[in-house]
Design a protein around this motif. Structure first.
Motif, short mmCIF file in Angstrom:
data_model
loop_
_atom_site.label_atom_id
_atom_site.label_comp_id
_atom_site.label_asym_id
_atom_site.label_seq_id
_atom_site.Cartn_x
_atom_site.Cartn_y
_atom_site.Cartn_z
N LEU A 50 -1.03 19.14 -27.63
CA LEU A 50 -1.00 17.69 -27.39
C LEU A 50 -1.27 17.34 -25.93
O LEU A 50 -1.51 16.18 -25.62
CB LEU A 50 0.36 17.12 -27.81
CG LEU A 50 0.74 17.25 -29.28
CD1 LEU A 50 2.15 16.71 -29.49
CD2 LEU A 50 -0.25 16.52 -30.16
N LEU A 52 -2.99 16.68 -22.49
CA LEU A 52 -4.30 16.15 -22.11
C LEU A 52 -4.87 17.00 -20.98
O LEU A 52 -4.18 17.29 -20.00
CB LEU A 52 -4.13 14.70 -21.65
CG LEU A 52 -5.36 13.93 -21.23
CD1 LEU A 52 -6.37 13.85 -22.38
CD2 LEU A 52 -4.98 12.53 -20.78
N PHE A 64 -11.02 8.00 -22.85
CA PHE A 64 -10.56 9.22 -23.48
C PHE A 64 -9.04 9.29 -23.46
O PHE A 64 -8.40 9.65 -24.45
CB PHE A 64 -11.17 10.45 -22.79
CG PHE A 64 -10.81 11.74 -23.44
CD1 PHE A 64 -11.41 12.15 -24.61
CD2 PHE A 64 -9.82 12.55 -22.89
CE1 PHE A 64 -11.07 13.34 -25.23
CE2 PHE A 64 -9.46 13.74 -23.50
CZ PHE A 64 -10.08 14.14 -24.67
N LEU A 65 -8.45 8.93 -22.32
CA LEU A 65 -7.00 8.94 -22.19
C LEU A 65 -6.35 7.98 -23.19
O LEU A 65 -5.38 8.34 -23.86
CB LEU A 65 -6.59 8.58 -20.77
CG LEU A 65 -5.09 8.55 -20.50
CD1 LEU A 65 -4.77 9.28 -19.21
CD2 LEU A 65 -4.57 7.13 -20.44
N HIS A 68 -6.52 9.46 -26.62
CA HIS A 68 -5.61 10.60 -26.72
C HIS A 68 -4.16 10.14 -26.87
O HIS A 68 -3.42 10.64 -27.72
CB HIS A 68 -5.76 11.50 -25.49
CG HIS A 68 -4.89 12.70 -25.53
ND1 HIS A 68 -5.28 13.86 -26.15
CD2 HIS A 68 -3.65 12.93 -25.05
CE1 HIS A 68 -4.30 14.76 -26.04
NE2 HIS A 68 -3.30 14.21 -25.38
N SER A 71 -3.59 8.59 -30.31
CA SER A 71 -3.56 9.65 -31.33
C SER A 71 -2.26 10.45 -31.25
O SER A 71 -1.69 10.81 -32.29
CB SER A 71 -4.74 10.60 -31.14
OG SER A 71 -5.95 9.92 -31.32
N THR A 72 -1.80 10.70 -30.05
CA THR A 72 -0.54 11.44 -29.88
C THR A 72 0.63 10.64 -30.43
O THR A 72 1.50 11.19 -31.11
CB THR A 72 -0.32 11.79 -28.40
OG1 THR A 72 -1.41 12.60 -27.95
CG2 THR A 72 0.98 12.54 -28.20
#
Length: 85
Positions: A50, A52, A64-65, A68, A71-72
């Motif tokens: 998980l 990054l 992207f962050l 991420h 999604s996390t």
């Protein structure tokens, strides 16, 4: 839902809000990974997956962050919810 997981989710949600309101192109990866590292080992088998990854300078592209982190959060909610079923 475990209280520690709820705390991590809440922190990631606040981080997501702050990053999405920012005009920055990149965001420090450490701000995400510090919260992911708080996930109890018995709650998620592999928290390292998980984490990054940074761009070599300690940052990640903001889009992207954001993806991420969202999604996390979804993963943690689903994983913790599955434990209650």
């Amino acid at each position: 839902m475990g209280s520690k997981i709820l705390q991590v989710i809440a922190a990631l949600e606040k981080l997501h809000d702050a990053a999405s309101e920012s005009d920055r192109d990149v965001w420090p990866v450490s701000s995400v990974n510090r919260w992911i590292s708080q996930i109890p080992a018995d709650a998620v088998q592999d928290t390292k997956s998980l984490m990054l990854e940074d761009d070599g300078a300690g940052d990640a592209d903001i889009d992207f962050l954001l993806a991420h982190v969202a999604s996390t959060i979804a993963f943690l909610e689903a994983a913790d919810g599955a434990d209650e079923s």
